[in-house]
Write an enzyme that holds these catalytic residues in place. Structure first.
Site, PDB file in Angstrom:
ATOM      1  N   SER A  32       0.852  -1.191   0.000  1.00  0.00           N
ATOM      2  CA  SER A  32       0.000   0.000   0.000  1.00  0.00           C
ATOM      3  C   SER A  32       0.893   1.249   0.000  1.00  0.00           C
ATOM      4  CB  SER A  32      -0.921  -0.018   1.217  1.00  0.00           C
ATOM      5  OG  SER A  32      -0.149  -0.062   2.378  1.00  0.00           O
ATOM      6  N   LYS A  89      -1.438   5.635  -5.235  1.00  0.00           N
ATOM      7  CA  LYS A  89      -2.470   5.366  -6.243  1.00  0.00           C
ATOM      8  C   LYS A  89      -3.379   6.569  -6.445  1.00  0.00           C
ATOM      9  CE  LYS A  89      -4.337   1.836  -4.637  1.00  0.00           C
ATOM     10  NZ  LYS A  89      -5.189   1.406  -3.783  1.00  0.00           N
ATOM     11  N   LEU A 106      -2.690   9.688  -6.003  1.00  0.00           N
ATOM     12  CA  LEU A 106      -1.998  10.725  -6.771  1.00  0.00           C
ATOM     13  C   LEU A 106      -1.886  10.336  -8.234  1.00  0.00           C
ATOM     14  CD1 LEU A 106       0.896  11.875  -4.438  1.00  0.00           C
ATOM     15  CD2 LEU A 106      -0.939  13.267  -5.391  1.00  0.00           C
ATOM     16  N   GLU A 162     -10.810   4.663  -8.636  1.00  0.00           N
ATOM     17  CA  GLU A 162      -9.672   4.076  -7.907  1.00  0.00           C
ATOM     18  C   GLU A 162     -10.185   3.063  -6.890  1.00  0.00           C
ATOM     19  OE1 GLU A 162      -7.475   6.937  -5.538  1.00  0.00           O
ATOM     20  OE2 GLU A 162      -6.406   5.316  -4.511  1.00  0.00           O
ATOM     21  N   ILE A 209      -8.413  -9.917   0.723  1.00  0.00           N
ATOM     22  CA  ILE A 209      -9.713 -10.605   0.695  1.00  0.00           C
ATOM     23  C   ILE A 209     -10.847  -9.585   0.566  1.00  0.00           C
ATOM     24  CG2 ILE A 209     -11.345 -11.945   2.095  1.00  0.00           C
ATOM     25  CD1 ILE A 209      -8.954 -13.499   3.160  1.00  0.00           C
ATOM     26  N   THR A 249      11.876  -7.038 -10.740  1.00  0.00           N
ATOM     27  CA  THR A 249      10.540  -6.973 -11.350  1.00  0.00           C
ATOM     28  C   THR A 249       9.586  -8.046 -10.814  1.00  0.00           C
ATOM     29  OG1 THR A 249      11.070  -8.497 -13.161  1.00  0.00           O
ATOM     30  CG2 THR A 249      11.551  -6.168 -13.525  1.00  0.00           C
ATOM     31  N   GLY A 260      -9.019  19.725  15.353  1.00  0.00           N
ATOM     32  CA  GLY A 260      -8.701  18.566  16.175  1.00  0.00           C
ATOM     33  C   GLY A 260      -9.848  18.249  17.122  1.00  0.00           C
ATOM     34  N   CYS A 314     -11.044  25.994  12.933  1.00  0.00           N
ATOM     35  CA  CYS A 314     -11.977  25.131  13.655  1.00  0.00           C
ATOM     36  C   CYS A 314     -11.599  25.054  15.145  1.00  0.00           C
ATOM     37  CB  CYS A 314     -12.045  23.759  12.983  1.00  0.00           C
ATOM     38  SG  CYS A 314     -13.595  22.923  13.348  1.00  0.00           S
ATOM     39  N   HIS A 317     -13.313  24.875   7.577  1.00  0.00           N
ATOM     40  CA  HIS A 317     -12.003  24.381   7.115  1.00  0.00           C
ATOM     41  C   HIS A 317     -11.726  24.890   5.703  1.00  0.00           C
ATOM     42  CE1 HIS A 317     -11.148  21.399  10.300  1.00  0.00           C
ATOM     43  NE2 HIS A 317     -12.462  21.404  10.426  1.00  0.00           N
ATOM     44  N   GLU A 342      -9.073  24.894   4.115  1.00  0.00           N
ATOM     45  CA  GLU A 342      -8.066  24.084   3.395  1.00  0.00           C
ATOM     46  C   GLU A 342      -8.693  23.120   2.394  1.00  0.00           C
ATOM     47  OE1 GLU A 342      -8.807  23.897   6.602  1.00  0.00           O
ATOM     48  OE2 GLU A 342      -8.538  21.904   7.477  1.00  0.00           O
TER      49      GLU A 342
HETATM   50  N1  GLN Z   1     -13.490  19.399  18.328  1.00  0.00           N
HETATM   51  C1  GLN Z   1     -14.078  20.598  17.812  1.00  0.00           C
HETATM   52  C2  GLN Z   1     -15.534  20.404  17.467  1.00  0.00           C
HETATM   53  O1  GLN Z   1     -15.979  19.292  17.304  1.00  0.00           O
HETATM   54  C3  GLN Z   1     -13.328  21.079  16.587  1.00  0.00           C
HETATM   55  C4  GLN Z   1     -13.486  20.186  15.409  1.00  0.00           C
HETATM   56  C5  GLN Z   1     -12.463  20.435  14.330  1.00  0.00           C
HETATM   57  O2  GLN Z   1     -11.451  21.089  14.554  1.00  0.00           O
HETATM   58  N2  GLN Z   1     -12.695  19.890  13.170  1.00  0.00           N
HETATM   59  O3  GLN Z   1     -16.257  21.345  17.373  1.00  0.00           O
END
Ligand code: GLN
Length: 567
Positions: free
Chosen positions: A13, A17, A19, A141, A149, A189, A358, A385, A514, A516
């Site tokens: 793994s 893949k 990318l 993919e 399995i 190979t 987080g 967040c 978020h 990002e």
């Molecule tokens: N733990 C926080 C919440 O649930 C922040 C979540 C996060 O950062 N994605 O609101």
């Protein structure tokens, strides 16, 4: 009519893949084709939303609120495909859907079996994407490694699909490993041969092999692989390690992978030329940016496992490109700042600090320390967040004097629940899919930094994944002490963005969403672009300050020290 490309993986793994599939998508778009992408994951979880970031890396969120595999992030970054929950299926979700139908009696008393019921469900899921968007090419993919399995039903389903669609309408690309064995001093190979044999036993004959290796494949070796694996010589593509992931499409193009694919799919006439100009410029800037570098500290929770913040890392790279800068990132485990007496010295090394998302209590005090440092020293700060939530807690404790202010996620009995459980989630104990997810609108305050960053847009749409929210009861208290609530949901219920006044701090911004997830290499997200720019300005200022010892960088913001609880 949609043509299909099925991408499988062999030997081990983590061969990239996702990318490889994304890069194929990128190349086909560069030829003018409309591309859609999807991922079939063999594990039993209904979606990766409940999986630990340590186990599975980042959980990527789409506009429609699906919690998906991180490869979907690559798909959206490398192509223009708009993905939804229809683009990521796990065994668990396929089985759930079949079992629900069985319970409803949809199968009219039949015995439900892997073949044909599970495989039919998989084929329906794949064809649904082709039918909904009618792309020229749908790239599918399959997660895991051939021989597992649990991936067998998916393999069987794509074998059937390939057969049903016909030779010139569906091809199979197999990503494999050609390891260098130091003792023999050569590339071997055999693992690739075995992996292809395994595929053929299932009834799939690959058309193209993407061979991962740490050094180029010689012509002899390609010939050998072609002979033993029964593919054309020019279909043995060397997938060498590259310095930036955005170089992969270019490396494939150099070996004519895109022309081979359009030939195989009988699409050459339709998409004869390729335009990779912008992509080449992108790679050139990533490799040699003209403005130098900035150094950013990410103070987070799962930092030893970089995959857990995949989109974040990429968004910073994109913002670097937009500023013609290299963004050097140092991951700091927030727990490590808690007992570190020298933490301020440690943080001083950075041009900017970012606290990402987080879950859970571990490491929160370390984040609060980093935020306090950023706020007081005027170091550009970006909280995403959890990062916005902790920034509010830090402000409440240390500027407003609300001792032990907290989120109820970390302290259910806090006297000042600045952040509390989403009002819509009270009494819901289930974990899967029970967060505020996906795209939500947000109104930006006139005159705010946020509004300026978003090119003066009054309303934006960003993706969310959270279970806790800012408690509006504390809005006035925090605002009175200078915090600006710069983004709120149109119904006025959710605080979505906060910031410090521009005259008090050069860049202190938090967002509940978020950003990002929506950043793209050729279209970097404005929040990241501005953050990296602020980091660069900070760097230039500090270089100037070194020559001017009389300057004091300290930001003055009155604090209620008498009643403030330490972080
Ligand atoms: N733990 C926080 C919440 O649930 C922040 C979540 C996060 O950062 N994605 O609101």
């Amino acid at each position: 009519m949609t043509k299909y490309i099925f991408v499988t993986g062999g030997v081990v793994s983590s061969l990239g893949k996702g990318l490889a599939a994304s890069s194929i998508g990128c190349l086909l778009e560069a030829r003018g084709a409309r591309v859609q992408m999807m991922k079939l994951d063999p594990y039993i979880n209904v979606d990766p939303g409940t999986m630990s970031p340590f186990q599975h890396g980042e959980c990527y969120v789409t506009d429609d609120g699906a919690e998906t595999d991180l490869d979907l992030g690559h798909y959206e970054r490398f192509t223009g495909a708009k993905l939804t929950k229809a683009n990521n299926w796990t065994s668990g979700r396929i089985y759930l859907s079949v079992i629900e139908k069985e319970r409803r009696g949809d199968y009219l008393g039949k015995t439900i079996q892997v073949i044909p019921h599970i495989t039919d469900e998989i084929k329906t899921a794949v064809r649904a994407v082709a039918e909904k968007d009618s792309p020229d090419v749908l790239i599918v993919e399959i997660g895991g490694t051939v021989g597992d399995i649990e991936s067998l039903p998916f393999m069987e389903a794509i074998r059937q699909l390939g057969n049903e669609e016909g030779k010139n309408n569906a091809i199979f690309v197999h990503v494999t490993l050609v390891p260098y064995i130091a003792a023999a001093g050569e590339l071997k190979t055999k693992p690739t041969q075995h992996s292809v044999r395994e595929l053929r036993e299932i009834g799939i004959a690959p058309d193209i092999l993407l061979c991962r290796s740490d050094r180029p494949l010689s012509l002899d070796l390609r010939r050998k692989i072609a002979l033993f694996c029964n593919v054309q010589e020019n279909a043995v593509i060397s997938a060498l390690d590259v310095s930036t992931i955005y170089e992969v499409p270019l490396a494939f193009h150099e070996q004519s992978l895109d022309s081979l694919i359009v030939e195989d799919l009988h699409l050459t006439e339709q998409f004869p030329n390729v335009d990779l100009k912008k992509w080449r410029e992108l790679v050139a800037t990533i490799k040699e940016p003209s403005e130098g570098a900035v150094k950013i500290a990410i103070v987070g929770k799962y930092v030893e496992f970089e995959d857990s913040y995949k989109s974040l890392r990429e968004a910073l790279t994109h913002a670097g490109v937009a500023n013609n800068l290299k963004v050097n990132v140092n991951w700091i485990e927030s727990e490590g700042l808690i007992d570190d007496k020298n933490y301020e010295n440690r943080l001083q090394d950075y041009d900017a600090i970012l606290v990402p998302g987080g879950f859970g209590k571990r490491g929160i005090s370390g984040m609060l320390r980093a935020i306090k440092y950023a706020r007081k020293s005027g170091t550009p700060f970006f909280g995403i967040c959890l990062g916005m939530q902790t920034a509010c807690i830090e402000f409440a404790r240390n500027v407003c004097g609300l001792r032990d202010a907290d989120s109820t996620e970390f302290n259910a009995d806090t006297p000042f629940p600045i952040i509390f459980k989403l009002r819509d989630l009270v009494d819901i104990e289930e974990l899967g899919g029970t967060m505020r997810l996906g795209a939500w609108q947000c109104e930006l305050k006139e005159g705010s930094l946020a509004r300026e960053i978003y090119h003066n847009s009054p309303e934006i749409s960003e993706r969310h994944r959270h279970r806790y929210e800012f408690n509006p009861e504390f809005r006035q208290v925090l605002e009175k002490e200078g915090l600006i609530i710069s983004g709120i949901s149109p119904d006025g219920k959710f605080v979505e963005m906060i910031e410090l006044p521009k005259d008090a701090h050069p860049f202190f911004v938090g967002c509940q969403f978020h950003p990002e997830y929506k950043s793209k290499p050729l279209n970097a997200h404005p929040l990241f672009v501005s953050f990296v720019k602020a980091a660069h300005e900070n760097r230039l200022n500090s270089e100037n300050l070194k020559d001017d010892v009389s300057s004091d960088k300290q930001i003055e913001m009155p604090e209620r020290a008498a009643v403030a609880g330490e972080e």
